[in-house]
Structures are given as C-alpha cells and as structure tokens.
Design an enzyme around this catalytic site. Structure first.
Site, PDB file in Angstrom:
ATOM      1  N   ARG A  53      45.611  43.101  35.352  1.00  0.00           N
ATOM      2  CA  ARG A  53      44.803  43.133  36.371  1.00  0.00           C
ATOM      3  C   ARG A  53      44.337  44.619  36.854  1.00  0.00           C
ATOM      4  NH1 ARG A  53      48.090  40.927  41.537  1.00  0.00           N
ATOM      5  NH2 ARG A  53      45.974  40.939  42.227  1.00  0.00           N
ATOM      6  N   CYS A  88      49.233  48.220  45.368  1.00  0.00           N
ATOM      7  CA  CYS A  88      49.379  47.165  44.488  1.00  0.00           C
ATOM      8  C   CYS A  88      48.327  46.124  44.933  1.00  0.00           C
ATOM      9  CB  CYS A  88      50.743  46.297  44.667  1.00  0.00           C
ATOM     10  SG  CYS A  88      51.228  45.869  46.127  1.00  0.00           S
TER      11      CYS A  88
END
Length: 275
Positions: A176, A231
């Site tokens: 990611r 995050c």
C-alpha cells in the site's frame, strides 16, 4: 502507566474497583462483526466501544475515514462508561492492538494516562485459559474531565510544514505504501518523503508486542529525529504508537486524518515506490 499489560496482570486486577475494561474488536470489512463477537463472549466486566460510533467523529469530504470525535461527546461517553481521573482503563481487541490502540491514544490525548492495552489481545486472554462471559456489565457513571493535549496531534498543514529534522512514518503494509495496492482509499501511494514502518512488524508470531530492546532496534535509525506517524485513517498507526511508547519514544505525533485525509485533496502530491 506502561502502554501494555499481560493477561496475567489483568486477571490479577479483574475485580479492582477503579478498573474499566473495554472491548474494541472491529473489522473494517464488516463493521458490526466486533459487536457481534462481543455479544457472544468477552472478558468479564468488559464494555464494548465501536470504532465508528464511539471512537470516531462524523465523516465529511476531508478529515479522513475515522476523524477525531468531538471532545465533549467523547468525554460524555467516557463518563457514561465509568471513567474518571481515578480509573485505570484496559483496552483489548483482536486486530494487532490497533483498535485498542485507538482508544489508548484518545484517552491519552484527552489527558488520561491511566490506560493500557492488553498485550496480544483477546486471543492471548483465551489462550491463557482465563474466564470469558456473555454477560454485559452494569456501569455506574463517573465524571470524565478532558484536558486536551494538542501537541500529540498534527493536521495536514502540520505535515506539510514539518521541519527537515522530522521524519514521517507510514504504518501501512509495504504494498500500500508503494502504491501497488489500495483496497480502501481513492488514490494509491504515500505522502512524499514518508518512510514505511509497517505496524505488524512490531509483533511476534503470537501477536504480542516485541520486547522493548527489539523495538528500539527498529527505531534506531530515527533516534535523533522528530517523528510523525500516519496510516490509512489514524487507527493502525496507534499500534505503532504503542510500540514506540514501549520502546521509550513517547513524543511521537499522530497525523490522525492520515492517507484518507491527505488523498482527499486533489492538489496534494502522491509518491509511489520506495523512498
């Protein structure tokens, strides 16, 4: 208070008058799964806090998928849960201490240091063979008074204006971070200049936190740097913050809006690959 407690510690303190236990289990892919699991069984005396309803504010165009709750509403929720200045709160989940870490961070952000996370989560409790129940406890409300620590939090502008001595750490999985896969947010990639620091790499095979000396080795390259962590939406970064705290780094700031906030602005730059 230390950031983590063992199942043995919690068992030994289970009947303490000033203890509140909170079950924070939650699945991003099935938002009611945690509540359903709590209904089936949980640690005796535990309440249930839902990530979306209890530990996040209302979503809007910007601010991320799990924005900061309103302070007064959150304080009222804590009061109704029987939390005041004399209460020790122990949070647990079964998601690598990320959801419980969110509650841990929120309480500390509101000035409450008597909070810790159950190391290894609910699985560690059950593995130890300790009691579980389906009984929902009755709670006597107390008065929670917030004392907001604004310096624990950084917004998007703070990330943009960070000094050259500040390192931005991306807590998400490497694929990611590199922009190879983005299952949730509209854009793939990371904030330019960020380093990848995957939160799950802080965990041992049994999903407990690595020993402090091993966590310190992970953080060694950043020993003389100011740190901001993010995050996808300000949740799994809290598991990193737990690890940093256990390693002695209690000064790390959170970009709570995280990638879901950053990527919601079309003019914000996006980086891919390794940095």
């Amino acid at each position: 208070m230390q950031a983590l407690v063992t199942p043995q510690w919690l068992k030994d303190h289970l009947n303490d008058e000033n203890l509140v236990i909170v079950d924070c289990r939650f699945a991003l892919s099935a938002s009611e799964a945690g509540a359903e699991e709590y209904t089936k069984d949980h640690i005796p005396g535990a309440l249930y806090f839902h990530l979306n309803r209890d530990l996040s504010g209302s979503k809007s165009e910007h601010g991320g998928r799990h924005p900061l709750p309103d302070t007064e509403l959150l304080a009222a929720h804590f009061s109704n849960a029987g939390i005041d200045a004399n209460t020790t709160v122990i949070a647990y989940d079964d998601q690598e201490m990320a959801m419980a870490g969110r509650l841990w961070w929120l309480l500390r952000y509101l000035g409450h240091d008597r909070v810790a996370v159950l190391d290894g989560g609910y699985a560690a409790w059950k593995k130890a063979g300790y009691e579980i129940t389906a009984e929902v406890p009755t709670v006597q409300a107390r008065q929670f008074v917030p004392h907001v620590r604004h310096d624990m939090l950084v917004d998007m502008e703070g990330v943009k204006k960070r000094s050259e001595h500040t390192v931005l750490l991306d807590s998400r999985a490497p694929e990611r971070y590199r922009g190879e896969n983005e299952p949730i947010d509209a854009k793939a990639g990371h904030i330019p200049g960020a380093h990848n620091f995957f939160y799950k790499d802080n965990l041992a095979a049994d999903q407990t936190m690595l020993p402090a000396d091993e966590l310190q080795k992970r953080l060694a390259p950043y020993a003389d740097k100011e740190l901001i962590v993010y995050c996808g939406s300000g949740v799994t970064a809290c598991s990193n913050l737990l690890a940093f705290h256990a390693a002695g780094r209690t000064d790390v700031k959170l970009y709570l809006g995280s990638w879901s906030d950053w990527s919601s602005y079309p003019d914000n730059p996006v980086a891919t690959g390794e940095e």
